[in-house]
Write a protein that holds these residues in place. Structure first.
Motif, PDB file in Angstrom:
ATOM      1  N   LEU A  64       0.708  -1.284  -0.064  1.00  0.00           N
ATOM      2  CA  LEU A  64      -0.080  -0.034   0.092  1.00  0.00           C
ATOM      3  C   LEU A  64       0.893   1.065  -0.003  1.00  0.00           C
ATOM      4  O   LEU A  64       0.278   2.239  -0.274  1.00  0.00           O
ATOM      5  CB  LEU A  64      -0.905  -0.175   1.343  1.00  0.00           C
ATOM      6  N   GLY A  65       2.009   1.066   0.182  1.00  0.00           N
ATOM      7  CA  GLY A  65       3.038   2.386   0.360  1.00  0.00           C
ATOM      8  C   GLY A  65       3.402   2.832   1.636  1.00  0.00           C
ATOM      9  O   GLY A  65       3.977   3.748   1.851  1.00  0.00           O
ATOM     10  N   ALA A  66       3.283   1.762   2.838  1.00  0.00           N
ATOM     11  CA  ALA A  66       3.711   2.189   3.858  1.00  0.00           C
ATOM     12  C   ALA A  66       5.302   2.472   4.005  1.00  0.00           C
ATOM     13  O   ALA A  66       6.097   2.031   3.122  1.00  0.00           O
ATOM     14  CB  ALA A  66       3.387   1.095   5.063  1.00  0.00           C
ATOM     15  N   THR A  67       5.699   3.396   4.752  1.00  0.00           N
ATOM     16  CA  THR A  67       6.874   4.047   4.753  1.00  0.00           C
ATOM     17  C   THR A  67       7.750   3.295   6.028  1.00  0.00           C
ATOM     18  O   THR A  67       6.842   2.394   6.986  1.00  0.00           O
ATOM     19  CB  THR A  67       7.268   5.415   5.414  1.00  0.00           C
ATOM     20  N   GLU A  68       9.139   3.220   5.967  1.00  0.00           N
ATOM     21  CA  GLU A  68      10.028   2.346   6.923  1.00  0.00           C
ATOM     22  C   GLU A  68       9.649   2.952   8.396  1.00  0.00           C
ATOM     23  O   GLU A  68       9.499   2.270   9.444  1.00  0.00           O
ATOM     24  CB  GLU A  68      11.476   2.668   6.757  1.00  0.00           C
ATOM     25  N   ALA A  69       9.407   4.379   8.435  1.00  0.00           N
ATOM     26  CA  ALA A  69       9.045   4.910   9.745  1.00  0.00           C
ATOM     27  C   ALA A  69       7.951   4.542  10.209  1.00  0.00           C
ATOM     28  O   ALA A  69       7.507   4.226  11.635  1.00  0.00           O
ATOM     29  CB  ALA A  69       9.034   6.468   9.574  1.00  0.00           C
ATOM     30  N   GLU A  70       6.809   4.132   9.675  1.00  0.00           N
ATOM     31  CA  GLU A  70       5.646   3.864   9.861  1.00  0.00           C
ATOM     32  C   GLU A  70       5.657   2.447  10.132  1.00  0.00           C
ATOM     33  O   GLU A  70       4.875   1.897  11.452  1.00  0.00           O
ATOM     34  CB  GLU A  70       4.459   3.969   8.705  1.00  0.00           C
ATOM     35  N   MET A  71       6.323   1.662   9.681  1.00  0.00           N
ATOM     36  CA  MET A  71       6.658   0.101   9.727  1.00  0.00           C
ATOM     37  C   MET A  71       7.517  -0.288  10.769  1.00  0.00           C
ATOM     38  O   MET A  71       7.431  -1.450  11.246  1.00  0.00           O
ATOM     39  CB  MET A  71       6.815  -0.530   8.517  1.00  0.00           C
ATOM     40  N   LYS A  72       8.340   0.758  11.545  1.00  0.00           N
ATOM     41  CA  LYS A  72       9.419   0.251  12.592  1.00  0.00           C
ATOM     42  C   LYS A  72       8.879  -0.330  13.631  1.00  0.00           C
ATOM     43  O   LYS A  72       9.541  -1.413  14.033  1.00  0.00           O
ATOM     44  CB  LYS A  72      10.099   1.494  12.812  1.00  0.00           C
ATOM     45  N   SER A  73       7.867   0.168  14.210  1.00  0.00           N
ATOM     46  CA  SER A  73       7.205  -0.436  15.599  1.00  0.00           C
ATOM     47  C   SER A  73       6.454  -2.063  15.228  1.00  0.00           C
ATOM     48  O   SER A  73       6.742  -2.641  15.811  1.00  0.00           O
ATOM     49  CB  SER A  73       6.206   0.528  16.305  1.00  0.00           C
ATOM     50  N   VAL A  74       5.744  -1.936  13.910  1.00  0.00           N
ATOM     51  CA  VAL A  74       5.140  -3.251  13.665  1.00  0.00           C
ATOM     52  C   VAL A  74       6.169  -4.288  13.400  1.00  0.00           C
ATOM     53  O   VAL A  74       6.041  -5.382  13.762  1.00  0.00           O
ATOM     54  CB  VAL A  74       4.592  -3.027  12.240  1.00  0.00           C
ATOM     55  N   LEU A  75       7.472  -3.946  12.772  1.00  0.00           N
ATOM     56  CA  LEU A  75       8.470  -4.881  12.461  1.00  0.00           C
ATOM     57  C   LEU A  75       9.070  -5.500  13.893  1.00  0.00           C
ATOM     58  O   LEU A  75       9.444  -6.721  13.897  1.00  0.00           O
ATOM     59  CB  LEU A  75       9.524  -4.437  11.475  1.00  0.00           C
ATOM     60  N   MET A  76       9.326  -4.584  14.703  1.00  0.00           N
ATOM     61  CA  MET A  76       9.793  -5.059  15.710  1.00  0.00           C
ATOM     62  C   MET A  76       8.882  -5.633  16.826  1.00  0.00           C
ATOM     63  O   MET A  76       9.269  -6.519  17.395  1.00  0.00           O
ATOM     64  CB  MET A  76      10.230  -3.748  16.754  1.00  0.00           C
ATOM     65  N   GLY A  77       7.573  -5.736  16.486  1.00  0.00           N
ATOM     66  CA  GLY A  77       6.680  -6.457  17.493  1.00  0.00           C
ATOM     67  C   GLY A  77       6.806  -7.796  16.879  1.00  0.00           C
ATOM     68  O   GLY A  77       6.563  -8.597  17.558  1.00  0.00           O
ATOM     69  N   ILE A  78       6.489  -7.742  15.493  1.00  0.00           N
ATOM     70  CA  ILE A  78       6.692  -9.349  14.701  1.00  0.00           C
ATOM     71  C   ILE A  78       8.055  -9.753  15.265  1.00  0.00           C
ATOM     72  O   ILE A  78       7.910 -11.056  15.692  1.00  0.00           O
ATOM     73  CB  ILE A  78       6.663  -8.850  13.253  1.00  0.00           C
ATOM     74  N   ARG A  79       9.092  -9.094  15.261  1.00  0.00           N
ATOM     75  CA  ARG A  79      10.515  -9.783  15.507  1.00  0.00           C
ATOM     76  C   ARG A  79      10.529 -10.225  16.935  1.00  0.00           C
ATOM     77  O   ARG A  79      10.714 -11.418  17.220  1.00  0.00           O
ATOM     78  CB  ARG A  79      11.431  -8.851  15.533  1.00  0.00           C
ATOM     79  N   HIS A  80       9.685  -9.625  18.050  1.00  0.00           N
ATOM     80  CA  HIS A  80       9.829 -10.049  19.356  1.00  0.00           C
ATOM     81  C   HIS A  80       8.756 -11.134  19.689  1.00  0.00           C
ATOM     82  O   HIS A  80       9.035 -11.997  20.361  1.00  0.00           O
ATOM     83  CB  HIS A  80       9.405  -8.756  20.397  1.00  0.00           C
ATOM     84  N   GLY A  81       7.568 -10.912  18.836  1.00  0.00           N
ATOM     85  CA  GLY A  81       6.575 -12.161  18.961  1.00  0.00           C
ATOM     86  C   GLY A  81       7.053 -13.452  18.494  1.00  0.00           C
ATOM     87  O   GLY A  81       7.054 -14.186  19.316  1.00  0.00           O
ATOM     88  N   GLN A  82       7.736 -13.388  17.262  1.00  0.00           N
ATOM     89  CA  GLN A  82       8.218 -14.622  16.808  1.00  0.00           C
ATOM     90  C   GLN A  82       9.521 -15.166  17.512  1.00  0.00           C
ATOM     91  O   GLN A  82       9.672 -16.401  17.758  1.00  0.00           O
ATOM     92  CB  GLN A  82       8.480 -14.485  15.416  1.00  0.00           C
ATOM     93  N   TRP A  83      10.325 -14.502  18.177  1.00  0.00           N
ATOM     94  CA  TRP A  83      11.433 -14.886  18.809  1.00  0.00           C
ATOM     95  C   TRP A  83      10.938 -15.499  20.241  1.00  0.00           C
ATOM     96  O   TRP A  83      11.515 -16.632  20.475  1.00  0.00           O
ATOM     97  CB  TRP A  83      12.335 -13.350  19.500  1.00  0.00           C
ATOM     98  N   ARG A  84       9.672 -14.996  20.633  1.00  0.00           N
ATOM     99  CA  ARG A  84       9.220 -15.705  21.979  1.00  0.00           C
ATOM    100  C   ARG A  84       8.677 -16.894  21.558  1.00  0.00           C
ATOM    101  O   ARG A  84       8.725 -17.949  22.123  1.00  0.00           O
ATOM    102  CB  ARG A  84       8.256 -14.762  22.425  1.00  0.00           C
ATOM    103  N   TRP A  85       8.001 -16.959  20.223  1.00  0.00           N
ATOM    104  CA  TRP A  85       7.443 -18.349  19.921  1.00  0.00           C
ATOM    105  C   TRP A  85       8.288 -19.334  19.804  1.00  0.00           C
ATOM    106  O   TRP A  85       8.296 -20.622  20.072  1.00  0.00           O
ATOM    107  CB  TRP A  85       6.433 -17.955  18.526  1.00  0.00           C
TER     108      TRP A  85
END
Length: 503
Positions: free
Chosen positions: A382-403
């Motif tokens: 959709l065109g999201a920017t890196e700044a908009e996605m930063k917290s999303v990607l960190m949430g995915i990183r931390h969630g999957q690390w715990r899984w």
């Protein structure tokens, strides 16, 4: 009191009774003496060295000449017949069992093939055959570094001794295939002179040193777990420590909890790979079995890994450690029931109950993570920017690390069920917070539809979804086994023919 002669004279049967009792006692004492002498003779025979070898002898068969009972039980790790409710000793295609894993590891080699591990006997064979190690055509080809051999057998400490630790970590996996041919065994854990337990992998010693600890001060009971912790731990490859080397490192500097290791990785901005769909900087938990075990009740009570997975047994009057390293569920009487008095079926059901409860929530976290990856891919579209996605990607990183920390710990749902349940719950929070942030991004870009969940009902469908050409990978592996592996075996045979063993 009457003299015994008078009593016997009046009651002749009493004399015969005393005679017979004396005869039985003398006979039993004779048997006892004979048994003691026999056991002493067996003990001398059992521990009289038949061959003389040094510390760097990698062939388990040679060590087995001096310790036949231990070696015979070690060979039982080749048995693949045991199957528990979820795992066992047989090879299980985990991507077929749970195709969601393919999407979680999209862009990483684990999406190609991931199996329930077999016994130590198969360590070399299985890492050679698996698609993750690729189909290299020569010693400088292939996707994996030489460091991936580190936990596969006693040729590793031998080679480290010959060329140095840092040099061992350099180059490709294929470059040392002709050197690492003997599966996990005696020299990995034992001193050749004393047979005391020893640490043969520098990475564990180094991790203790960075925490200000001296591993040489560990007690014998602690060593019965630490020799396992040489490999059954979380680790990563530090490419900055020594130029040209993938230096094996344990991320324990801040502690061994899931949060402490996560903080360590975040601080140095380390990631194992960038996810193919979400573009998140991902962490792949390896097998943090020791870290999770240390959070559990058994570690708290001083029970070691070997107490349950390698319990003592007796044979021919000799007590020794059973080297058939296996699930305690296949040996409940010698492992669990040494301490617990419940019936076997009850103890096994207790384990399954804990596993069921943990896996129910772990599966939910898996689903949320798959959705998060797919939704993140849509946000980029959709065109999201890196700044908009930063917290999303960190949430995915931390969630999957715990899984992954929970899933890869192998037995964690029993070793520390309370801790694993807590870790999974925090993973669910991280995944859901990431998805909430994604919903806000969708709204910003005028997208208010549900992102379709992919059809990943089978491993084949999931691998097709992420674009893996499995036929090509299988062909490359077949060519590698046909052309390069025989060269490894020939070189190894020639090298081992020069080894000296004194009889």
């Amino acid at each position: 009191m009457k003299p015994i002669q008078e009593s016997v004279g009046k009651k002749p049967m009493l004399g015969w009774a005393i005679f017979l009792i004396t005869l039985v006692v003398v006979f039993l004492l004779g048997l006892l003496a004979s048994s003691i002498m026999e056991r002493r003779a067996e003990s001398v025979f059992a521990y009289t060295p038949q061959v003389k070898h040094d510390q760097w002898e990698p062939r388990n068969e040679v060590w087995g000449e001096n310790f036949p009972r231990e070696f015979e039980t070690y060979y039982e790790t080749s048995d693949t017949s045991f199957r528990s409710k979820y795992n066992g000793s047989a090879m299980i295609d985990m991507l077929e069992v749970d195709p969601r894993l393919v999407v979680l590891w999209a862009g990483y080699d684990f999406s190609k093939e991931y199996n329930q591990g077999r016994g130590h006997y198969y360590a070399i064979e299985d890492v050679t055959n698996i698609l993750r190690t690729g189909g290299p055509t020569d010693e400088n080809d292939g996707p994996m570094p030489a460091t991936c051999w580190t936990c596969k057998g006693p040729d590793v400490p031998r080679l480290m001794n010959e060329i140095g630790v840092a040099e061992f970590y350099k180059g490709k996996w294929a470059g040392k295939g002709h050197e690492i041919v003997n599966p996990i065994g005696c020299a990995d854990c034992h001193d050749a002179e004393t047979m005391n337990l020893r640490i043969s992998r520098p990475t564990l010693i180094e991790a203790f040193e960075r925490q200000g600890k001296d591993i040489s001060k560990a007690t014998h009971q602690e060593m019965r777990s630490l020799v396992c912790a040489q490999c059954h731990v979380e680790y990563y490859f530090d490419k900055k420590r020594v130029e040209g080397a993938n230096y094996l490192t344990l991320p324990w500097d801040k502690g061994m909890s899931v949060e402490a290791m996560e903080e360590y990785y975040d601080e140095i901005e380390f990631s194992d790979w960038t996810h193919q769909l979400s573009k998140a900087p991902m962490l792949k938990a390896q097998h943090p079995g020791y870290e999770v075990y240390m959070k559990g009740i058994h570690a708290d009570r001083g029970v070691s890994c070997a107490d349950c997975h390698m319990p003592y047994k007796s044979e021919g009057g000799q007590k020794f450690t059973d080297h058939h390293i296996q699930s305690p569920l296949n040996n409940v009487s010698n492992s669990c029931q040494v301490c617990h008095r419940e019936e076997t079926d009850k103890l096994i059901q207790n384990v399954y109950t804990r596993q069921d409860q943990i896996i129910e929530n772990r599966d939910k976290l898996e689903e949320l993570l798959v959705r998060a990856h797919v939704e993140a891919a849509k946000a980029w579209e959709l065109g999201a920017t890196e700044a908009e996605m930063k917290s999303v990607l960190m949430g995915i990183r931390h969630g999957q690390w715990r899984w992954d920390y929970a899933a890869a710990s192998h037995g964690g749902s029993f070793h520390a069920p309370t801790e694993i349940g807590r870790v999974i719950s925090t993973g669910i929070v991280s995944a859901q917070e990431a998805r909430i942030s994604l919903a806000r991004i969708f709204a910003k870009y005028g997208f208010n539809e549900e992102v379709a969940y992919p059809d990943i009902a089978t491993k084949a469908k999931a691998q097709k979804f992420i674009g893996l050409d499995i036929d090509k990978l299988n062909q490359e592996k077949a060519e590698f086994k046909k052309n390069l592996v025989p060269q490894w075996e020939k070189k190894a045979k020639e090298r081992e023919s020069t080894y000296q063993v004194k009889m």
